[in-house]
Each structure stands twice: as structure tokens, then as C-alpha cells.
Scaffold this motif. Structure first.
Motif, PDB file in Angstrom:
ATOM      1  N   MET A 114       0.903  -1.347  -0.056  1.00  9.43           N
ATOM      2  CA  MET A 114       0.037  -0.004  -0.025  1.00  9.43           C
ATOM      3  C   MET A 114       0.993   1.380   0.018  1.00  9.43           C
ATOM      4  SD  MET A 114      -3.108  -0.912   2.716  1.00  9.43           S
ATOM      5  CE  MET A 114      -3.712   0.827   2.665  1.00  9.43           C
ATOM      6  N   ASP A 115       0.581   2.292  -0.713  1.00  5.39           N
ATOM      7  CA  ASP A 115       1.129   3.547  -0.820  1.00  5.39           C
ATOM      8  C   ASP A 115       0.355   4.450   0.331  1.00  5.39           C
ATOM      9  OD1 ASP A 115       2.454   5.782  -1.179  1.00  5.39           O
ATOM     10  OD2 ASP A 115       1.578   6.456  -3.286  1.00  5.39           O
ATOM     11  N   ALA A 116       1.168   4.408   1.302  1.00 12.26           N
ATOM     12  CA  ALA A 116       0.292   5.557   2.368  1.00 12.26           C
ATOM     13  C   ALA A 116       0.173   6.992   1.941  1.00 12.26           C
ATOM     14  CB  ALA A 116       1.174   5.335   3.819  1.00 12.26           C
ATOM     15  N   ALA A 117       0.916   7.148   1.084  1.00 15.89           N
ATOM     16  CA  ALA A 117       0.526   8.686   0.507  1.00 15.89           C
ATOM     17  C   ALA A 117      -0.739   8.976   0.109  1.00 15.89           C
ATOM     18  CB  ALA A 117       1.656   9.119  -0.367  1.00 15.89           C
ATOM     19  N   SER A 118      -1.247   7.765  -0.768  1.00 16.81           N
ATOM     20  CA  SER A 118      -2.730   8.169  -1.298  1.00 16.81           C
ATOM     21  C   SER A 118      -3.528   7.047  -0.635  1.00 16.81           C
ATOM     22  CB  SER A 118      -2.523   7.597  -2.665  1.00 16.81           C
ATOM     23  OG  SER A 118      -1.902   6.135  -2.837  1.00 16.81           O
ATOM     24  N   ASN A 119      -3.334   6.432   0.177  1.00 19.38           N
ATOM     25  CA  ASN A 119      -4.226   5.581   1.195  1.00 19.38           C
ATOM     26  C   ASN A 119      -3.807   6.201   2.703  1.00 19.38           C
ATOM     27  OD1 ASN A 119      -5.462   3.400  -0.947  1.00 19.38           O
ATOM     28  ND2 ASN A 119      -3.190   3.603  -1.259  1.00 19.38           N
ATOM     29  N   ASN A 120      -3.963   7.324   3.135  1.00 21.28           N
ATOM     30  CA  ASN A 120      -3.599   7.497   4.335  1.00 21.28           C
ATOM     31  C   ASN A 120      -4.844   7.893   5.348  1.00 21.28           C
ATOM     32  OD1 ASN A 120      -4.690   9.941   3.357  1.00 21.28           O
ATOM     33  ND2 ASN A 120      -3.010  11.082   3.464  1.00 21.28           N
ATOM     34  N   HIS A 150       4.825   7.799   6.983  1.00 20.74           N
ATOM     35  CA  HIS A 150       4.823   8.942   7.575  1.00 20.74           C
ATOM     36  C   HIS A 150       3.934   9.586   7.219  1.00 20.74           C
ATOM     37  CE1 HIS A 150       7.424  10.008   4.012  1.00 20.74           C
ATOM     38  NE2 HIS A 150       6.799  11.196   4.114  1.00 20.74           N
ATOM     39  N   MET A 151       3.089   9.400   5.849  1.00 22.65           N
ATOM     40  CA  MET A 151       1.993  10.195   5.295  1.00 22.65           C
ATOM     41  C   MET A 151       0.448   9.647   5.893  1.00 22.65           C
ATOM     42  SD  MET A 151       3.506  12.135   3.069  1.00 22.65           S
ATOM     43  CE  MET A 151       2.259  12.633   1.931  1.00 22.65           C
ATOM     44  N   LEU A 152       0.620   8.886   6.675  1.00 27.22           N
ATOM     45  CA  LEU A 152      -0.684   8.543   7.322  1.00 27.22           C
ATOM     46  C   LEU A 152      -1.189   9.592   8.408  1.00 27.22           C
ATOM     47  CD1 LEU A 152      -0.301   4.778   8.439  1.00 27.22           C
ATOM     48  CD2 LEU A 152      -1.413   5.524   6.570  1.00 27.22           C
ATOM     49  N   SER A 153      -2.462   9.756   8.417  1.00 26.18           N
ATOM     50  CA  SER A 153      -2.942  10.836   9.095  1.00 26.18           C
ATOM     51  C   SER A 153      -2.989  10.438  10.660  1.00 26.18           C
ATOM     52  CB  SER A 153      -4.541  11.145   8.678  1.00 26.18           C
ATOM     53  OG  SER A 153      -5.280  10.096   9.096  1.00 26.18           O
TER      54      SER A 153
END
Length: 609
Positions: A114-120, A150-153
Motif C-alpha cells: 500500500m502507498d500510504a501517501a494516497s491511502n492515508n 509517515h504520510m498517514l493521518s
């Protein structure tokens, strides 16, 4: 960090006639392919062999060091299985397992990337929390790889905490991030953290060399070093640059092609530029910068290379062992060592600060070359100015810091590129012998009169007869920032006779043939008086460098004889005495004392001070 050669047997080359870039074609497939990550591999080896496998791993490092690739290799090791041979987690994967190809290609149903930048958001984390309850379809573990975690909310991080701390036995988490400080400590405390290192330049060069051999590409060693240096420890960046260089050079890559492609400056010319700046030769420095600009070097890159070389010289001065770096060219090592021996630490620190400021100005300027010119002019102008502590010493000694001995104007050397009567080191302000001019310095009349004033103003010279000792002469040359000449006097001159206005010496076998004429000419230019230099034979004295080395060896020998030092050396096998400093002695970085003046009232007052 990363860079491998399909060691697992998985083929990742050209498929269906489509070209695959080198960064993907030579992507590591096993832990053996990882370069420069030995601490992480050793930890995982011990953990897997003893069954102490954590539920979550955090991989961090700069861009291009292979965090995602390492995550896939780790997922492959967790699910490695060869029917009838291996059915347990391991980092030893000599052959292709039943899940390996799908995992490394990112298409295995039980390894979810998963790309946490777009699934955050928290909704995406809820999906993971719901899915972890179900066992894997075919693999041993269900592995979740979250890139740029680190992009997760904040809500997403909080929602993940409970599952991350106590996940089901069949679930493993692998996180990757370039911004480790943005990851909450509550998440970090639940993971085993591995910091992926940058690849050292010599190892990166070796990696690139092996790839060029596989690709049947001819490339110069210097070109490889340029690519490795520009990649800054990133394997992906280095392979992308190599790909570009291969296309640029059409199969034959030379240093000039890479230099033009990257907009780099010639390294040797950068060192020449550094020497001109430290000697205060402004016109030569600007000409060298313009030459590099004309062949494609960016002004900002030239200043960055200058800053890098200044840092290298400073490191060698503080830590002499830094000169033994195996990835450094011999010529660069030799010249950096010479500069480190000749330049005070204060001068190097000042140049470093001014270069950093100049780099910022160039990057933010609409005219980068002009901004770089102004930065070099400031550095060269400051080369013969006293540092604050030197100015304080001059004030205490009764001299004015506006005209220290080292800032005495010098006569211009013959040059076809310099206008008559002009020299970059000429005085920046003019005063008549009778006092300041009555004409306003900003008026047109003053500007028109400046050339005549500069030509007619008497030049303050240091008479050659004031050099009572050879050491005074060497100190004076050092004040003039003529580093090559100062080093030559220290290392290549054995004095036979020295008296005011005359030096007779025997040169060493490595001395320049023009040393005598160069020294005589320079002293005459600086002082305005004739100074004779004669080459002779039969010297009984040593060079200054030889005397200094003998004194260092004597001090080391005396130190070894000290009972306390001997006890320390015995307590720590392999330790050695690098240098000896005696308390109370003046620091080696203290400014060079000016030559003694002739006997008189002024000399008596200075002696009292």
C-alpha cells in the motif's frame, strides 16, 4: 544501499522486446544482493535462526537506498518455501521458492503493498484491521507493506496502534519511510527499526563497474566516480544516471561526456580555483569559473564542489587520517593535504561560511553566473584580511587592522588579460600621503581621479632587509597566501646562507628548477626591493619540514617513554600516538607573526607588548 545481480535466479531482464531500465533490471532479489546493509542482515539472520521474528519492522533511509526492495525481500524470506527442502522463515534463499517470483513482482495475494501517501485515511486502516482476521490464502504469513508510512493521518496512526501491537500470528507489518521523525513514537515503539545506510562511494563504483561489464559498456574510472559521487550514496540514482550516461555516450562513456551531462566542473580545475581564491588572485578565479561555465558546468555546482573540497581540506587538517580514503584520487589527496598543512583552520572556516552563503545566492538568483562571481570576489577579497582574533592581536600590538601586513598591495604579475596598472589585489580605498582627500568619494570628480590617485599613491612595502631569518621569509610568504611557494620553501630548501637581501640554498631532489627565480621575483614584487636568491651545494642544514618531522618524532618518543602513556598504550592494544601537543604552547593555528622590524623605538615597544 541496494544493488544486486539476480542472485536468486529470478529473471528480471528484457521481456517481450521492451527495455527495462537498469534500476529495475538489477534490483536485488535476496539478502546476499544487498550492498552496504550488513548490520541489518546480521540482525535478521540471528532473529530468523532463533525464531525471534518481530510482528512489525520499520525501514528508514534516504531516497533510493532500497526500502521497498528490502521490504519485498523480507516478505519473501518470511514466506520462503521449497517443497521437500525448506518450510520455515529464512534469509538463506539459494533457489527460487514457490512464492518468490510473485512476491518480488508485487503480485502475491498474501503480500499487500500500500502507498500510504494516497491511502492515508482512517478508512483505509479500517480495511486492514478487518482483513487481518483472515488467514493467508497460500503463504505462511500475510504481510502488509506500507510505503511512505509517515504520510498517514493522525487518526490512521491511532487506529493502527492496537492491531500493530497485538496482530494475529499470521500477520506481519513492514513499514518504509524517508521521514522517520514524522512517525509517532507510539508506532516506532511497536516496531523493530532498521536504518538503511547510504552506499559508500568506492562500493558504489564497484557495483556500477560490475553492471557495465554485464551490459558490455566501456566506461572510464573517472566517469564512474563522477556518477557515484553525484548519486550521493543512492543505488537507484546511480543506476538511473548510468542509464542516462550509456544513452548519452552511445556505448562508450568518457569523463567529459558525464561531466557535460551532469553539468559538473572539472575536479582538478575546481582545486585550481580553490588555490586562486586562497591566494587572493581574483582575476584568475573568475577566469577559471568562466571557463567551467563555458563548457557546461553550472555555477551553483561549481560552488558546491568548492565547498566540498573546502570541507575535505578542513577534515584532513583536523583528522590527518581522512587523507587515506581509498576512493579519493591521488592528485586530489596530495593537493588537499598540502592545503591542509598551509591554511589556518580559521581561514578554512571563513571560506566555508562564505561558500554556503554564496550557494544560497546562486540558487535564488536569476543570473547565477553573476552571483557566483560576486561570491568568489568576496572570498578572494577576504583571503588577505585578518580574522577577528588576528585583528585584535594587531590592535593590541599598536597596528591598524585596516592595513595588516598581509594586505599590503602587491605588484601585478605580467598578464595579457589584465589591463595595465590594474590588479585584482590592488587597494580597495586610496588615501594620499598628506591625509584623506577633500573631494567626496562618491562624486564624479573623485571617481575620475581614482586611477591617478591609485597610480601616484605611495605603496607601503616591507623592505627585504627586515628578514633577519629564513623563517621570517617563510612567514611573510605565508601571509601573502602564496601556498605553493610557502610549501616549496618549507619542503624543498636547505639553507646554506641567509642574510638581509640574500638567500643561498641547496634544493632537494624534488624541487622546482625555477624555485630560485620565482622566489626572487615574488619577494621583489611584494617589497619593492631587490632580493637575491642563489642556488648552491653543500648545505648542512635540514629543510623546515624535515626539522618539524624530527621534532614530532622526538616528542612521540618522549611521550611513549612516559609511564602513564605507556600504561594507556598497554591497556589498549593497537592504540598509537598520533600527535603531541604541549599545554601552554601557542596554538598551531595562531596567525603568523610578521617579520621583525629594524631595531629602534618601535621594536622596543612591540617587545614590551
Amino acid at each position: 544501499m541496494v544493488g544486486g545481480m539476480d542472485g536468486s535466479g529470478i529473471r528480471d531482464g528484457q521481456t517481450g522486446g521492451a527495455y527495462r531500465v537498469l534500476a529495475r533490471k538489477y534490483r536485488p532479489r535476496s539478502f546476499e544482493d544487498l550492498v552496504g546493509q550488513e548490520p541489518m542482515v546480521r540482525t535478521l539472520t540471528n532473529a530468523f535462526s532463533t525464531g525471534r521474528i518481530a510482528q512489525a519492522y520499520m525501514l528508514t533511509g534516504v531516497r533510493g537506498v532500497g526500502k521497498t526492495t528490502t521490504a519485498r525481500i523480507l516478505a519473501r524470506g518470511l514466506n520462503y518455501a521449497v517443497p521437500g527442502k525448506v518450510d520455515r522463515p529464512t534469509i538463506d534463499m539459494p533457489e527460487l521458492g514457490i512464492h518468490c517470483a510473485e512476491i518480488m513482482e508485487g503480485r502475491h495475494v498474501d503480500v499487500i503493498e500500500m502507498d500510504a501517501a494516497s491511502n492515508n485515511g482512517i478508512d483505509h486502516i479500517r480495511e486492514i484491521i478487518e482483513a487481518v482476521r483472515y488467514k493467508p490464502v497460500s503463504a505462511r504469513y500475510k504481510v502488509y507493506i506500507l510505503d511512505e508510512v509517515h504520510m498517514l493521518s493522525g487518526a490512521a496512526f491511532n487506529g493502527l496502534l492496537k492491531t500493530l501491537e497485538e496482530p494475529p500470528e499470521h500477520v506481519k507489518f513492514i513499514f518504509a519511510t524517508t521521514e522517520i521523525r514524522k512517525v509517532p513514537v507510539t508506532v516506532l515503539s511497536r516496531c523493530q527499526r532498521f536504518d538503511l545506510r547510504r552506499i559508500e562511494q568506492d562500493r558504489l563504483v564497484g557495483l556500477l563497474r560490475s553492471i557495465t561489464v554485464r551490459e558490455s559498456v566501456e566506461i572510464d574510472d573517472e566517469a564512474l566516480a563522477m556518477i557515484a559521487r553525484a548519486a550521493e550514496g543512492s543505488a537507484r540514482d546511480s543506476l538511473s544516471l548510468l542509464d542516462q550516461a550509456i544513452a548519452h555516450g552511445a556505448g562508450r562513456i568518457v569523463a567529459e561526456d558525464v561531466r557535460g551531462m551532469l553539468g559538473l566542473a572539472d575536479r582538478s580545475r575546481v582545486i585550481d580555483l580553490f588555490e586562486a581564491l586562497m591566494a587572493g588572485r581574483i582575476a584568475e578565479a573568475l577566469a577559471l569559473l568562466k571557463d567551467q561555465y563555458d563548457i557546461g558546468a553550472e555555477p551553483g555546482v561549481v560552488l558546491q564542489d568548492l565547498a566540498a573540497f573546502t570541507h575535505l581540506v578542513t577534515r584532513i587538517k583536523v583528522v590527518p587520517g581522512a587523507a587515506e580514503d581509498g576512493g579519493m584520487p591521488e592528485a586530489e589527496r596530495r593537493r588537499a593535504t598540502e592545503f591542509a598543512a598551509a591554511l589556518p583552520l580559521r581561514v578554512l572556516s571563513r571560506a566555508w561560511q562564505m561558500l554556503l552563503k554564496g550557494i544560497e545566492e546562486v540558487q535564488g538568483s536569476s543570473r547565477p553566473l553573476a552571483a557566483a562571481d560576486m561570491a568568489l570576489i568576496r572570498i578572494a577579497h577576504a583571503s588577505d584580511l585578518p580574522t577577528p582574533d588576528e585583528a585584535l592581536r594587531l590592535l593590541k600590538g599598536g597596528a591598524t587592522p585596516l592595513a595588516p601586513p598581509s594586505s599590503a598591495p602587491s605588484a601585478p604579475p605580467p598578464s595579457s588579460s589584465s589591463p595595465a596598472g590594474h590588479h585584482p589585489s590592488a587597494p580597495r580605498a586610496s588615501f594620499s600621503s598628506g591625509g584623506p582627500s577633500l573631494v567626496s568619494s562618491g562624486s564624479p570628480m573623485a571617481r575620475a581621479a581614482e586611477p591617478q590617485m591609485a597610480a601616484s599613491a605611495p605603496q607601503k612595502a616591507v623592505p627585504a632587509i627586515r628578514f633577519q631569518r629564513f623563517e621570517d621569509l617563510v612567514a611573510f610568504v605565508g601571509q601573502k597566501r602564496d601556498l605553493p611557494l610557502k610549501l616549496a620553501l618549507e619542503r624543498e630548501v636547505r639553507v646554506i646562507r641567509f642574510e638581509p637581501g640574500l638567500l643561498e640554498f641547496e634544493p632537494t631532489e624534488h624541487a622546482s628548477r625555477t624555485l630560485a627565480s620565482d622566489l626572487s621575483r615574488r619577494i621583489t614584487e611584494w617589497t619593492g626591493e631587490r632580493f637575491s636568491v642563489v642556488v648552491g651545494r653543500g648545505a648542512t642544514s635540514e629543510t623546515i619540514a624535515e626539522r618539524q618531522e624530527a621534532e614530532r618524532l622526538r616528542q612521540k618518543s618522549d611521550a611513549k617513554a612516559d609511564p602513564l602513556v605507556a600504561a594507556v598504550l598497554a591497556r589498549f592494544p593497537g592504540a598509537e600516538i598520533v600527535d603531541v601537543q604541549i599545554r601552554g604552547e601557542e596554538s598551531a593555528e595562531a596567525p603568523i607573526a610578521p617579520p621583525p622590524v629594524e631595531a629602534g623605538d618601535d621594536a622596543a615597544e612591540q617587545a614590551d607588548d
